[in-house]
Design an enzyme around this catalytic site. Structure first.
Site, PDB file in Angstrom:
ATOM      1  N   GLU A  41       9.964  18.503  19.991  1.00 38.43           N
ATOM      2  CA  GLU A  41       8.786  18.038  19.260  1.00 38.43           C
ATOM      3  C   GLU A  41       9.191  17.141  18.086  1.00 38.43           C
ATOM      4  OE1 GLU A  41       4.854  20.063  17.078  1.00 38.43           O
ATOM      5  OE2 GLU A  41       6.592  21.303  17.602  1.00 38.43           O
ATOM      6  N   LYS A 112      -0.891  16.943  21.036  1.00 39.00           N
ATOM      7  CA  LYS A 112      -0.982  18.364  20.706  1.00 39.00           C
ATOM      8  C   LYS A 112      -2.433  18.729  20.393  1.00 39.00           C
ATOM      9  CE  LYS A 112       1.475  21.706  17.722  1.00 39.00           C
ATOM     10  NZ  LYS A 112       2.548  21.792  16.691  1.00 39.00           N
ATOM     11  N   CYS A 148       4.466  22.251  21.842  1.00 44.94           N
ATOM     12  CA  CYS A 148       4.690  23.469  21.059  1.00 44.94           C
ATOM     13  C   CYS A 148       3.538  24.481  21.166  1.00 44.94           C
ATOM     14  CB  CYS A 148       4.998  23.116  19.614  1.00 44.94           C
ATOM     15  SG  CYS A 148       5.840  24.461  18.718  1.00 44.94           S
TER      16      CYS A 148
END
Length: 420
Positions: A41, A112, A148
């Site tokens: 990330e 994300k 994530c």
């Protein structure tokens, strides 16, 4: 499918250095004839760069480093963590994204969705949540890419969840045949084992492989342990990367060979490795080559000295003993002996004369026992802090604090003294 993982140690804001590490991972994938290379990330910019992500120039130029990375992907596919502009006039100006690059072409982004706002995280301050999800085709496979937190909300694994929706589950329902999870997951005691269980559970339940790549390194006050993992469609861990070091490794997702090294990460040795990495990276990334600390003869400063010598080399650590009239001879002798055993230089700067002068000047009563004069007792700690900071400034050394978290939590420390 053959996959190479690039568990790299990034530095916040070091575009060129981070890019070179990404290129090394891509080259490793090419050498191993991999189909796919996966990076962590925000691998390009470094995670977490905090309010730097609010800078307008950073936002506007955030994708520029990708150009060099794109040109390095001839004949191979790479998933690279980056931030990117939203292009919107309202809301946050950046997405936290995974760039999917194939054969010198930017295929697209996976943004994300779940933005954590707990512990060390403050993603909603900097990033806009993704509006949609998509899959990416790769030689007949359908890649679902989760950034994530988007993998960390499985209702069949967690007893309590922070979010109503599960982006990874949505990708699976859309028909993903492989899940790619890029992470900057900080170290906590026992977290390595937790990740193994979570990834294994999700892979087994969904019947598809999961590639979980984690960042490694110390960035400011946060330590990322790496320990990336790959699970096959049976939920077996077929690759366990080592913790606390950069790692480039390749695995075939259908190899069927279990990696028995899945790490619990809950032992004292693991905590020691984390602390050593944190000290080393904080010093190196802030361009300190040497460090110093106050050595009292007690357990806290002895532990810090030992960790510092391992992280930086004993020849680069200076221990300063600063006894007062209340210090025992044994504490000085113990400090000297510790320095000898570690190969660390020790020097002595007594504070008695300075203490006497200041107590007289300020008309403070010198204590005969603990608790008689809090101001005079704290003065000793502040004198020691002055000595240490002066040496730090004069010699360009990083000053290491030797207090512990229990003391800090309870306020059992001296402001502008041992809190330096």
């Amino acid at each position: 499918m053959r996959v190479t993982i690039g568990q790299i140690n990034t530095t916040n804001g070091d575009y060129s250095g981070n890019t070179e590490r990404i290129l090394r991972a891509i080259e490793k994938g090419r050498q191993d004839t991999s189909d796919l290379v996966v990076l962590p990330e925000v691998a390009v910019q470094g995670y977490m760069s905090f309010d730097w992500f609010l800078d307008r120039d950073v936002v506007a130029r955030s994708l520029e480093p990708l150009e060099k990375i794109i040109q390095a992907t001839e004949g191979i596919t790479a998933v690279v963590g980056t931030v990117r502009p939203t292009g919107e006039t309202e809301g946050r100006k950046l997405y936290n994204s995974a760039a999917i690059i194939r054969d010198k072409r930017l295929v697209g982004f996976a943004d994300k969705t779940l933005l954590p706002e707990y512990d060390v995280f403050d993603d909603p301050r900097y990033f806009q949540s993704a509006r949609e999800r998509r899959l990416f085709e790769l030689d007949g496979a359908r890649l679902g890419v989760a950034v994530c937190e988007d993998l960390w909300n499985d209702k069949t694994f967690w007893r309590e969840r922070l979010y109503a929706n599960d982006p990874a589950d949505e990708l699976i329902e859309m028909g993903a045949s492989v899940l790619i999870s890029i992470n900057a997951s900080p170290f906590n005691k026992g977290k390595m084992g937790q990740r193994c269980s979570m990834v294994s559970h999700r892979a087994r339940a969904a019947g598809l492989p999961i590639v979980f790549v984690n960042l490694v390194g110390g960035n400011d006050g946060i330590i990322f342990d790496g320990a990336s993992i790959v699970a096959d469609c049976e939920g077996d861990i077929i690759m366990q990367a080592p913790p606390f070091e950069e790692f480039f490794g390749t695995v075939d997702l259908d190899c069927g060979v279990r990696d028995e090294r899945c790490l619990p990460g809950d032992d004292t040795e693991t905590v020691r490795e984390a602390l050593v990495l944190g000290i080393r990276d904080y010093a190196q990334k802030n361009r300190f080559k040497q460090a110093l600390l106050g050595l009292s003869g007690g357990i806290d400063s002895a532990v810090v000295a030992t960790l510092a010598c391992e992280a930086l080399g004993s020849e680069n650590v200076l221990a300063v003993m600063m006894p007062s009239k209340y210090s025992s001879r044994g504490s000085i002798d113990d400090s000297v002996e510790l320095g000898r055993r570690l190969g660390m230089k020790t020097i002595e700067h007594p504070i008695s004369e300075a203490f006497d002068a200041l107590t007289e000047e300020l008309q403070l009563k010198q204590p005969q026992r603990g608790g008689e004069s809090l101001a005079a007792e704290n003065l000793q700690s502040r004198l020691r802090g002055n000595i240490l900071m002066t040496i730090s400034n004069a010699e360009g050394r990083l000053l290491l604090s030797t207090g512990n978290k229990s003391e800090l939590a309870l306020g059992y420390c001296t402001l502008y003294g041992d809190t330096n």
